[in-house]
Write a protein that holds these residues in place. Sequence first.
Motif, PDB file in Angstrom:
ATOM      1  N   ILE A 196     102.892 -18.768 -14.334  1.00  0.00           N
ATOM      2  CA  ILE A 196     103.937 -18.760 -13.298  1.00  0.00           C
ATOM      3  C   ILE A 196     103.321 -19.147 -11.953  1.00  0.00           C
ATOM      4  O   ILE A 196     103.865 -19.956 -11.205  1.00  0.00           O
ATOM      5  CB  ILE A 196     104.606 -17.364 -13.183  1.00  0.00           C
ATOM      6  CG1 ILE A 196     105.238 -16.963 -14.505  1.00  0.00           C
ATOM      7  CG2 ILE A 196     105.658 -17.359 -12.071  1.00  0.00           C
ATOM      8  CD1 ILE A 196     105.754 -15.532 -14.524  1.00  0.00           C
ATOM      9  N   ARG A 197     102.139 -18.580 -11.672  1.00  0.00           N
ATOM     10  CA  ARG A 197     101.461 -18.865 -10.408  1.00  0.00           C
ATOM     11  C   ARG A 197     101.176 -20.366 -10.289  1.00  0.00           C
ATOM     12  O   ARG A 197     101.483 -21.003  -9.297  1.00  0.00           O
ATOM     13  CB  ARG A 197     100.138 -18.081 -10.322  1.00  0.00           C
ATOM     14  CG  ARG A 197      99.533 -18.057  -8.929  1.00  0.00           C
ATOM     15  CD  ARG A 197      98.061 -17.669  -8.970  1.00  0.00           C
ATOM     16  NE  ARG A 197      97.268 -18.607  -9.750  1.00  0.00           N
ATOM     17  CZ  ARG A 197      96.963 -19.845  -9.365  1.00  0.00           C
ATOM     18  NH1 ARG A 197      97.377 -20.296  -8.202  1.00  0.00           N
ATOM     19  NH2 ARG A 197      96.264 -20.634 -10.151  1.00  0.00           N
ATOM     20  N   SER A 198     100.621 -20.914 -11.367  1.00  0.00           N
ATOM     21  CA  SER A 198     100.183 -22.302 -11.326  1.00  0.00           C
ATOM     22  C   SER A 198     101.362 -23.282 -11.217  1.00  0.00           C
ATOM     23  O   SER A 198     101.336 -24.202 -10.404  1.00  0.00           O
ATOM     24  CB  SER A 198      99.286 -22.541 -12.546  1.00  0.00           C
ATOM     25  OG  SER A 198      99.453 -23.806 -13.060  1.00  0.00           O
ATOM     26  N   VAL A 199     102.409 -23.060 -12.014  1.00  0.00           N
ATOM     27  CA  VAL A 199     103.560 -23.972 -11.984  1.00  0.00           C
ATOM     28  C   VAL A 199     104.239 -23.971 -10.617  1.00  0.00           C
ATOM     29  O   VAL A 199     104.715 -24.992 -10.138  1.00  0.00           O
ATOM     30  CB  VAL A 199     104.566 -23.611 -13.100  1.00  0.00           C
ATOM     31  CG1 VAL A 199     105.949 -24.169 -12.818  1.00  0.00           C
ATOM     32  CG2 VAL A 199     104.066 -24.109 -14.439  1.00  0.00           C
ATOM     33  N   ASN A 200     104.265 -22.803  -9.967  1.00  0.00           N
ATOM     34  CA  ASN A 200     104.965 -22.701  -8.685  1.00  0.00           C
ATOM     35  C   ASN A 200     104.043 -22.887  -7.482  1.00  0.00           C
ATOM     36  O   ASN A 200     104.480 -22.755  -6.339  1.00  0.00           O
ATOM     37  CB  ASN A 200     105.674 -21.344  -8.591  1.00  0.00           C
ATOM     38  CG  ASN A 200     106.815 -21.228  -9.596  1.00  0.00           C
ATOM     39  OD1 ASN A 200     107.899 -21.746  -9.360  1.00  0.00           O
ATOM     40  ND2 ASN A 200     106.550 -20.591 -10.723  1.00  0.00           N
ATOM     41  N   GLY A 201     102.761 -23.170  -7.758  1.00  0.00           N
ATOM     42  CA  GLY A 201     101.809 -23.352  -6.677  1.00  0.00           C
ATOM     43  C   GLY A 201     101.749 -22.144  -5.748  1.00  0.00           C
ATOM     44  O   GLY A 201     101.657 -22.282  -4.532  1.00  0.00           O
ATOM     45  N   ILE A 202     101.795 -20.948  -6.372  1.00  0.00           N
ATOM     46  CA  ILE A 202     101.799 -19.723  -5.552  1.00  0.00           C
ATOM     47  C   ILE A 202     100.361 -19.367  -5.178  1.00  0.00           C
ATOM     48  O   ILE A 202      99.477 -19.315  -6.026  1.00  0.00           O
ATOM     49  CB  ILE A 202     102.461 -18.560  -6.326  1.00  0.00           C
ATOM     50  CG1 ILE A 202     103.949 -18.864  -6.546  1.00  0.00           C
ATOM     51  CG2 ILE A 202     102.276 -17.244  -5.580  1.00  0.00           C
ATOM     52  CD1 ILE A 202     104.619 -17.964  -7.544  1.00  0.00           C
ATOM     53  N   ASN A 203     100.169 -19.118  -3.911  1.00  0.00           N
ATOM     54  CA  ASN A 203      98.865 -18.708  -3.411  1.00  0.00           C
ATOM     55  C   ASN A 203      98.702 -17.211  -3.661  1.00  0.00           C
ATOM     56  O   ASN A 203      99.523 -16.415  -3.238  1.00  0.00           O
ATOM     57  CB  ASN A 203      98.819 -19.023  -1.910  1.00  0.00           C
ATOM     58  CG  ASN A 203      97.542 -18.562  -1.258  1.00  0.00           C
ATOM     59  OD1 ASN A 203      96.852 -17.662  -1.747  1.00  0.00           O
ATOM     60  ND2 ASN A 203      97.212 -19.184  -0.155  1.00  0.00           N
ATOM     61  N   GLY A 204      97.652 -16.849  -4.396  1.00  0.00           N
ATOM     62  CA  GLY A 204      97.446 -15.462  -4.804  1.00  0.00           C
ATOM     63  C   GLY A 204      97.445 -14.458  -3.664  1.00  0.00           C
ATOM     64  O   GLY A 204      97.723 -13.290  -3.865  1.00  0.00           O
ATOM     65  N   LYS A 205      97.121 -14.914  -2.470  1.00  0.00           N
ATOM     66  CA  LYS A 205      96.972 -13.942  -1.377  1.00  0.00           C
ATOM     67  C   LYS A 205      98.315 -13.577  -0.738  1.00  0.00           C
ATOM     68  O   LYS A 205      98.486 -12.517  -0.178  1.00  0.00           O
ATOM     69  CB  LYS A 205      96.034 -14.499  -0.290  1.00  0.00           C
ATOM     70  CG  LYS A 205      94.616 -14.651  -0.815  1.00  0.00           C
ATOM     71  CD  LYS A 205      93.648 -15.033   0.305  1.00  0.00           C
ATOM     72  CE  LYS A 205      92.282 -15.398  -0.255  1.00  0.00           C
ATOM     73  NZ  LYS A 205      92.130 -16.850  -0.514  1.00  0.00           N
ATOM     74  N   GLU A 206      99.273 -14.506  -0.834  1.00  0.00           N
ATOM     75  CA  GLU A 206     100.563 -14.220  -0.212  1.00  0.00           C
ATOM     76  C   GLU A 206     101.483 -13.521  -1.204  1.00  0.00           C
ATOM     77  O   GLU A 206     101.627 -13.978  -2.334  1.00  0.00           O
ATOM     78  CB  GLU A 206     101.227 -15.522   0.244  1.00  0.00           C
ATOM     79  CG  GLU A 206     100.603 -16.105   1.489  1.00  0.00           C
ATOM     80  CD  GLU A 206     101.066 -17.533   1.736  1.00  0.00           C
ATOM     81  OE1 GLU A 206     102.204 -17.872   1.346  1.00  0.00           O
ATOM     82  OE2 GLU A 206     100.276 -18.298   2.297  1.00  0.00           O
ATOM     83  N   PRO A 207     102.113 -12.429  -0.794  1.00  0.00           N
ATOM     84  CA  PRO A 207     103.027 -11.766  -1.718  1.00  0.00           C
ATOM     85  C   PRO A 207     104.255 -12.634  -1.971  1.00  0.00           C
ATOM     86  O   PRO A 207     104.575 -13.514  -1.172  1.00  0.00           O
ATOM     87  CB  PRO A 207     103.391 -10.474  -0.986  1.00  0.00           C
ATOM     88  CG  PRO A 207     103.139 -10.743   0.457  1.00  0.00           C
ATOM     89  CD  PRO A 207     102.072 -11.791   0.534  1.00  0.00           C
ATOM     90  N   LEU A 208     104.924 -12.391  -3.100  1.00  0.00           N
ATOM     91  CA  LEU A 208     106.155 -13.122  -3.386  1.00  0.00           C
ATOM     92  C   LEU A 208     107.234 -12.655  -2.414  1.00  0.00           C
ATOM     93  O   LEU A 208     107.312 -11.475  -2.083  1.00  0.00           O
ATOM     94  CB  LEU A 208     106.599 -12.816  -4.812  1.00  0.00           C
ATOM     95  CG  LEU A 208     105.709 -13.361  -5.923  1.00  0.00           C
ATOM     96  CD1 LEU A 208     106.119 -12.764  -7.264  1.00  0.00           C
ATOM     97  CD2 LEU A 208     105.782 -14.874  -5.965  1.00  0.00           C
ATOM     98  N   ALA A 209     108.051 -13.597  -1.981  1.00  0.00           N
ATOM     99  CA  ALA A 209     109.130 -13.227  -1.066  1.00  0.00           C
ATOM    100  C   ALA A 209     110.363 -12.843  -1.873  1.00  0.00           C
ATOM    101  O   ALA A 209     110.773 -13.571  -2.784  1.00  0.00           O
ATOM    102  CB  ALA A 209     109.439 -14.397  -0.147  1.00  0.00           C
ATOM    103  N   SER A 210     110.923 -11.699  -1.562  1.00  0.00           N
ATOM    104  CA  SER A 210     112.142 -11.258  -2.225  1.00  0.00           C
ATOM    105  C   SER A 210     113.239 -12.298  -1.998  1.00  0.00           C
ATOM    106  O   SER A 210     113.400 -12.800  -0.888  1.00  0.00           O
ATOM    107  CB  SER A 210     112.546  -9.899  -1.658  1.00  0.00           C
ATOM    108  OG  SER A 210     113.734  -9.481  -2.255  1.00  0.00           O
TER     109      SER A 210
END
Length: 260
Positions: free
Chosen positions: A136-150
């Motif tokens: 999920i992280r990789s497909v969405n290019g989510i940076n591990g340090k930033e929390p997910l935004a509600s």
Amino acid sequence: MQLLLLLLSLFFPNLLLFIHPSITYAKSIIEPCSSSDSCTSLLSYLLPWDSKLSEIASRFHVNISDIFSANSIDPTLLPSFGNQILPTKSLLKVPISCSCVNGIRQSMSTTYTVQAADNLDSISEGYGRLVSAEQIRSVNGINGKEPLASGESIVVPLPCTCFNNSNHGVTTVYLSYVVERGESLSSIGDEYGTTVMDLMAVNGLGQPVIYPGDILAIPIPACSSANLDWRNEDLIVSNGSYALTGNNCVKCTCGPTHLK
Ligand SMILES: *[C@@H]1O[C@H](CO)[C@@H](O)[C@H](O)[C@H]1NC(C)=O
Ligand SMILES: *[C@@H]1O[C@H](CO)[C@@H](O)[C@H](O)[C@H]1NC(C)=O
Ligand SMILES: *[C@@H]1O[C@H](CO)[C@@H](O)[C@H](O)[C@H]1NC(C)=O
């Protein structure tokens, strides 16, 4: 199949993470594809918590009537239709459509709206570990340090295999299955009426060894318009399910008697 994976991994080094035995990522079969058509596959979803059928349908973005038919549930026998609550650990088949994305068979059409208390791991858990937090992280290019935004909408890449809806010449639908603790290829083979050899061949396994969290493609024999007189060219119905159509068969059921 092994050779194909090896060749693919030369071009996409990340794939090695999924198939190299010395790395602890769960294994999962990857189906190369080239055409743009989509095909049908099944997910085996082990409920992580009590859920309403309607919640499951919306979680996977599928029509609830397709969940009924994939599991051979007669909705008229349910006391409360989609409000029916299934208990934790129920095993449900969820039908999904697989497209061909970047040369790999996958489903990218499920999106999830992040809730206040979510993190990547809890989202993975909510999907029965059919998708890992890392995927999920990789497909969405989510940076591990930033929390997910509600309220944020993220793509949930779900496993998909079709292999031409065929296995040794038999019409087949493939079920993506998350291996549980204590299971072996032979216990899974017994449960789904297939063999260790066939599971190894389908999944490109060199050894009859699997680990909890691995995702296997399990071949489920299916009925098709080609072998039953349904007069609906595109219909493929896996054993133990039915399809509803406006056409010839109306309720086309596939069971042991149809597969002979
Ligand atoms: C779900 O499928 C049923 C039966 O095919 C159809 O009548 C209904 O419109 C569909 N609902 C959605 C939301 O697609
Ligand atoms: C899939 O099926 C089509 C039509 O039956 C056939 O032309 C094609 O070669 C098959 N592909 C594979 C990889 O088996
Ligand atoms: C089809 O499913 C039934 C259970 O619903 C099972 O007994 C039977 O062995 C299956 N047939 C095949 C060919 O897998």
